[in-house]
Write a protein that holds these residues in place. Structure first.
Motif, PDB file in Angstrom:
ATOM      1  N   UNK A 191       0.829  -1.212   0.000  1.00 24.03           N
ATOM      2  CA  UNK A 191       0.000   0.000   0.000  1.00 24.03           C
ATOM      3  C   UNK A 191       0.860   1.258   0.000  1.00 24.03           C
ATOM      4  N   UNK A 192       1.954   1.232   0.735  1.00 22.57           N
ATOM      5  CA  UNK A 192       2.874   2.370   0.770  1.00 22.57           C
ATOM      6  C   UNK A 192       3.469   2.624  -0.612  1.00 22.57           C
ATOM      7  N   UNK A 193       3.876   1.564  -1.298  1.00 23.36           N
ATOM      8  CA  UNK A 193       4.423   1.706  -2.646  1.00 23.36           C
ATOM      9  C   UNK A 193       3.363   2.277  -3.586  1.00 23.36           C
ATOM     10  N   UNK A 194       2.131   1.830  -3.436  1.00 24.18           N
ATOM     11  CA  UNK A 194       1.032   2.339  -4.259  1.00 24.18           C
ATOM     12  C   UNK A 194       0.821   3.832  -4.032  1.00 24.18           C
ATOM     13  N   UNK A 195       0.842   4.270  -2.789  1.00 23.68           N
ATOM     14  CA  UNK A 195       0.685   5.692  -2.466  1.00 23.68           C
ATOM     15  C   UNK A 195       1.885   6.479  -2.980  1.00 23.68           C
ATOM     16  N   UNK A 196       3.084   5.939  -2.818  1.00 23.36           N
ATOM     17  CA  UNK A 196       4.279   6.617  -3.325  1.00 23.36           C
ATOM     18  C   UNK A 196       4.231   6.789  -4.836  1.00 23.36           C
ATOM     19  N   UNK A 243       2.135   9.806  -5.448  1.00 26.17           N
ATOM     20  CA  UNK A 243       2.830  11.033  -5.045  1.00 26.17           C
ATOM     21  C   UNK A 243       3.921  11.390  -6.049  1.00 26.17           C
ATOM     22  N   UNK A 244       4.736  10.416  -6.427  1.00 21.54           N
ATOM     23  CA  UNK A 244       5.826  10.665  -7.368  1.00 21.54           C
ATOM     24  C   UNK A 244       5.261  11.062  -8.736  1.00 21.54           C
ATOM     25  N   UNK A 245       4.168  10.428  -9.136  1.00 19.00           N
ATOM     26  CA  UNK A 245       3.509  10.772 -10.387  1.00 19.00           C
ATOM     27  C   UNK A 245       3.139  12.258 -10.392  1.00 19.00           C
ATOM     28  N   UNK A 246       2.577  12.721  -9.313  1.00 25.93           N
ATOM     29  CA  UNK A 246       2.168  14.126  -9.215  1.00 25.93           C
ATOM     30  C   UNK A 246       3.368  15.068  -9.135  1.00 25.93           C
ATOM     31  N   UNK A 247       4.435  14.630  -8.511  1.00 26.18           N
ATOM     32  CA  UNK A 247       5.645  15.468  -8.446  1.00 26.18           C
ATOM     33  C   UNK A 247       6.188  15.695  -9.859  1.00 26.18           C
ATOM     34  N   UNK A 278      -4.667  15.510 -13.380  1.00 22.60           N
ATOM     35  CA  UNK A 278      -4.400  14.249 -12.681  1.00 22.60           C
ATOM     36  C   UNK A 278      -5.251  14.166 -11.411  1.00 22.60           C
ATOM     37  N   UNK A 279      -5.413  15.282 -10.729  1.00 25.98           N
ATOM     38  CA  UNK A 279      -6.261  15.320  -9.535  1.00 25.98           C
ATOM     39  C   UNK A 279      -7.711  15.000  -9.846  1.00 25.98           C
ATOM     40  N   UNK A 280      -8.202  15.470 -10.974  1.00 26.37           N
ATOM     41  CA  UNK A 280      -9.571  15.175 -11.400  1.00 26.37           C
ATOM     42  C   UNK A 280      -9.723  13.680 -11.685  1.00 26.37           C
ATOM     43  N   UNK A 281      -8.688  13.090 -12.259  1.00 30.63           N
ATOM     44  CA  UNK A 281      -8.743  11.666 -12.623  1.00 30.63           C
ATOM     45  C   UNK A 281      -8.549  10.740 -11.414  1.00 30.63           C
TER      46      UNK A 281
END
Length: 152
Positions: free
Chosen positions: A26-31, A34-38, A54-57
């Protein structure tokens, strides 16, 4: 592959050996998110608009993956119960049915979301300025839905 001895292993050790890898996944999924958005936010001149797209999607992507979770977790619980009862034939049937259901669901979701993506983007707060970026992101993600659902 390591096997868990559910009959003889102390409960705390068994829970930890199963829970910790799930928490790390789950942590890897959240990361990933986060990295995608960065990276998206760093795009010159359009980064802020792309980040909003990306936020809308985000909720749409969560909706897509929730269908896989529905089948994956439901099937794994039934599978575990059958294996606990030493009913390997029924467990095999459940595994097969879950797989087929995920394949059919993946195809239906891909077709449905591709056909409805225009409406989905606007329903989730998209605008004309965000649409081209959200459309591209959602199209790529939706086409990869099959693999995302199979991993569940």
């Amino acid at each position: 592959m390591r096997q868990n001895d559910f009959e003889n292993t102390p409960m705390l050790k068994l829970v930890m050996s199963l829970a910790i890898p799930s928490m790390i996944a789950q942590l890897v999924n959240i990361l990933y998110s986060i990295v995608d958005r960065i990276f998206v936010g760093q795009i010159e001149e359009v980064g802020n608009v792309c980040l909003a797209a990306v936020g809308i999607c985000g909720p749409i992507v969560t909706l897509l993956s929730s269908f896989g979770t529905l089948v994956g977790i439901g099937g794994s619980i039934w599978l575990s119960m059958c294996l606990g009862q030493k009913n390997e034939k029924r467990a095999s049937q459940i595994l097969y049915n879950s797989f087929v259901m995920l394949v059919v669901l993946s195809v239906c979701l891909i077709l449905g979301f591709i056909l409805l993506k225009h409406n989905l983007i606007y329903w989730f707060g998209g605008s004309d300025a965000l649409y081209p970026y959200a459309n591209t992101y959602l199209t790529i993600y939706t086409l990869g839905t099959f693999f995302a659902l199979m991993s569940i």
